[in-house]
Design a protein around this motif. Structure first.
Motif, mmCIF file in Angstrom:
data_model
loop_
_atom_site.group_PDB
_atom_site.id
_atom_site.type_symbol
_atom_site.label_atom_id
_atom_site.label_comp_id
_atom_site.label_asym_id
_atom_site.label_seq_id
_atom_site.Cartn_x
_atom_site.Cartn_y
_atom_site.Cartn_z
ATOM 1 N N ARG A 62 40.412 34.654 51.465
ATOM 2 C CA ARG A 62 40.843 33.248 51.517
ATOM 3 C C ARG A 62 39.974 32.437 52.489
ATOM 4 O O ARG A 62 39.623 31.290 52.204
ATOM 5 C CB ARG A 62 42.307 33.165 51.927
ATOM 6 C CG ARG A 62 42.905 31.792 51.674
ATOM 7 C CD ARG A 62 44.406 31.807 51.575
ATOM 8 N NE ARG A 62 44.875 30.493 51.187
ATOM 9 C CZ ARG A 62 45.369 29.593 52.051
ATOM 10 N NH1 ARG A 62 45.474 29.892 53.327
ATOM 11 N NH2 ARG A 62 45.753 28.405 51.631
ATOM 12 N N ILE A 77 36.640 31.717 50.689
ATOM 13 C CA ILE A 77 36.772 30.658 49.679
ATOM 14 C C ILE A 77 36.823 29.291 50.348
ATOM 15 O O ILE A 77 36.193 28.331 49.867
ATOM 16 C CB ILE A 77 38.033 30.892 48.822
ATOM 17 C CG1 ILE A 77 37.920 32.207 48.046
ATOM 18 C CG2 ILE A 77 38.268 29.725 47.867
ATOM 19 C CD1 ILE A 77 36.720 32.319 47.156
ATOM 20 N N ARG A 105 33.320 26.643 49.833
ATOM 21 C CA ARG A 105 33.544 25.425 49.046
ATOM 22 C C ARG A 105 32.583 24.303 49.462
ATOM 23 O O ARG A 105 32.125 23.512 48.622
ATOM 24 C CB ARG A 105 34.997 24.974 49.219
ATOM 25 C CG ARG A 105 35.397 23.778 48.392
ATOM 26 C CD ARG A 105 36.872 23.441 48.608
ATOM 27 N NE ARG A 105 37.726 24.566 48.243
ATOM 28 C CZ ARG A 105 38.122 24.830 47.008
ATOM 29 N NH1 ARG A 105 37.729 24.047 46.014
ATOM 30 N NH2 ARG A 105 38.910 25.855 46.770
ATOM 31 N N SER A 122 44.482 31.958 43.674
ATOM 32 C CA SER A 122 44.015 31.773 42.300
ATOM 33 C C SER A 122 43.540 30.341 42.077
ATOM 34 O O SER A 122 42.449 30.096 41.545
ATOM 35 C CB SER A 122 45.132 32.111 41.307
ATOM 36 O OG SER A 122 44.796 31.703 39.992
ATOM 37 N N VAL A 137 40.291 29.568 44.095
ATOM 38 C CA VAL A 137 39.083 30.144 43.487
ATOM 39 C C VAL A 137 38.681 29.345 42.251
ATOM 40 O O VAL A 137 37.507 28.993 42.072
ATOM 41 C CB VAL A 137 39.310 31.622 43.125
ATOM 42 C CG1 VAL A 137 38.144 32.162 42.296
ATOM 43 C CG2 VAL A 137 39.489 32.468 44.384
ATOM 44 N N THR A 163 31.777 31.226 39.731
ATOM 45 C CA THR A 163 32.138 32.542 40.260
ATOM 46 C C THR A 163 31.994 33.588 39.159
ATOM 47 O O THR A 163 32.377 33.361 38.012
ATOM 48 C CB THR A 163 33.576 32.546 40.803
ATOM 49 O OG1 THR A 163 34.488 32.138 39.772
ATOM 50 C CG2 THR A 163 33.711 31.610 41.987
ATOM 51 N N TYR A 185 40.784 35.560 38.218
ATOM 52 C CA TYR A 185 40.621 34.208 38.758
ATOM 53 C C TYR A 185 39.218 33.665 38.506
ATOM 54 O O TYR A 185 39.001 32.450 38.510
ATOM 55 C CB TYR A 185 40.825 34.182 40.276
ATOM 56 C CG TYR A 185 42.135 34.654 40.832
ATOM 57 C CD1 TYR A 185 43.274 34.792 40.043
ATOM 58 C CD2 TYR A 185 42.241 34.965 42.189
ATOM 59 C CE1 TYR A 185 44.465 35.235 40.592
ATOM 60 C CE2 TYR A 185 43.427 35.408 42.739
ATOM 61 C CZ TYR A 185 44.542 35.548 41.944
ATOM 62 O OH TYR A 185 45.715 35.991 42.503
ATOM 63 N N LEU A 186 38.242 34.558 38.350
ATOM 64 C CA LEU A 186 36.831 34.168 38.374
ATOM 65 C C LEU A 186 36.405 33.505 37.065
ATOM 66 O O LEU A 186 36.976 33.742 36.007
ATOM 67 C CB LEU A 186 35.968 35.397 38.658
ATOM 68 C CG LEU A 186 36.371 36.179 39.926
ATOM 69 C CD1 LEU A 186 35.497 37.412 40.092
ATOM 70 C CD2 LEU A 186 36.297 35.290 41.161
#
Length: 305
Positions: A39, A42, A46, A106, A109, A116, A134-135
């Protein structure tokens, strides 16, 4: 941007591609250590203009992420502890109302401006498969990879976005089959069902993903962002109400599973699930905490193909 302080993750940034290697032995569990690191990564990446593509892979040849910490079933403090750590790791990222921490991850991402990519050469089960789904793109090695959601055998359901993301990727009927049947599926069936983009020979996986990642990273950043926006316009985000239904079901099932005896449920599930790791035992730390650890056996792995 520095990522050197993130436990269980090794991150290399080169030519616009961030390669994130998950390295949390012995099984790469989605626990109170790995979850906060993911987390935090991510949240930081960003805003990293040097990264246009992110590739997730594992240092373990047998596991991408094996599953969530089984202590979540046996220790009432384990999941709140992991949640608090994950919240603290990205304090500026808001958890939408009604979502749990994995469901929030989720959404975080999926909303990244970067592309990703997941590279699967081992097992992704439970929370590991949820993260993999999630990717944006997913590729897997034929004969070596396996994906599955075993939660139903433990008396619960996939609660980290598993029900909604599997339905999004595979459709309603196949999602019900895979979640309730709890089957471990190989790369070729995963490709047919839409869980991955392509099933590739194991020896070609690294080169294929590397070439694709560099090709995308070589595009103008604006092309990547507007393309993702255009594609997402026809494939809209999952409604938060769907996550909320999953979350409510998870916690209701957690209570039932604990009353049934989470350890006994885990043992039954693992013996029924045909994998290389097929026994579980209870450990205690200082006589207070209990967790489930999988022991490697010599049984032959059977994948549905």
């Amino acid at each position: 941007m520095s990522y050197d302080d993130l436990f269980a993750l090794t991150i290399d940034v080169s030519d616009g591609v961030a390669t994130v290697t998950i390295d949390h032995p012995p099984l790469n569990l989605m626990d109170a250590f790995l979850l906060p690191s993911l987390r935090a990564f991510i949240a930081r990446v960003r805003d990293d203009a040097d990264v246009r593509v992110i590739v997730f892979e594992s240092a373990d040849p047998e596991f991408f992420i094996a599953h969530g910490d089984m202590a979540y079933l046996t220790d009432p403090d384990a999941l709140p502890k992991a949640t608090r750590a994950a919240i603290a790791a990205a304090p500026d990222a808001t958890i939408p109302e009604g979502l749990n921490i994995l469901q929030a991850l989720s959404e975080e991402v999926r909303s990244l401006p970067q592309v990703t990519i997941g590279k699967l050469a081992g097992f992704a089960r439970g929370a590991g498969n949820e993260f993999f789904m999630y990717l944006d793109m997913r590729f897997a090695a034929i004969g070596k990879s396996g994906q599955g959601q075993p939660e139903s055998l433990m008396g619960i359901l996939p609660g980290g976005g598993g029900t909604v993301n599997m339905t999004r990727l595979a459709g309603r009927a196949r999602a019900l089959e895979l979640i309730l049947g709890a089957e471990l599926v190989g790369a070729e069936l995963a490709e047919r069902y839409g869980l991955i983009n392509r099933a590739l020979p194991a020896g070609e996986l690294d080169a294929f993903v590397g070439t694709l990642a560099r090709r995308i990273a070589g595009l103008r950043p604006e092309v990547i962002s507007i393309t993702k926006a255009a594609v997402d316009a026809i494939a809209p985000p999952i409604p938060h109400t769907a996550y909320a239904v999953e979350n409510e079901g998870l916690y209701a099932a957690f209570g039932d599973a604990l009353r049934y005896d989470g350890v006994r449920a885990c043992r039954l599930a693992v013996f029924r699930w045909t994998t290389r790791y097929n026994t579980c035992r209870r450990h205690s730390a200082n006589g207070q905490q209990a967790s489930i650890a999988y022991e490697q056996q010599s049984a032959t792995l059977t994948l549905a193909a």
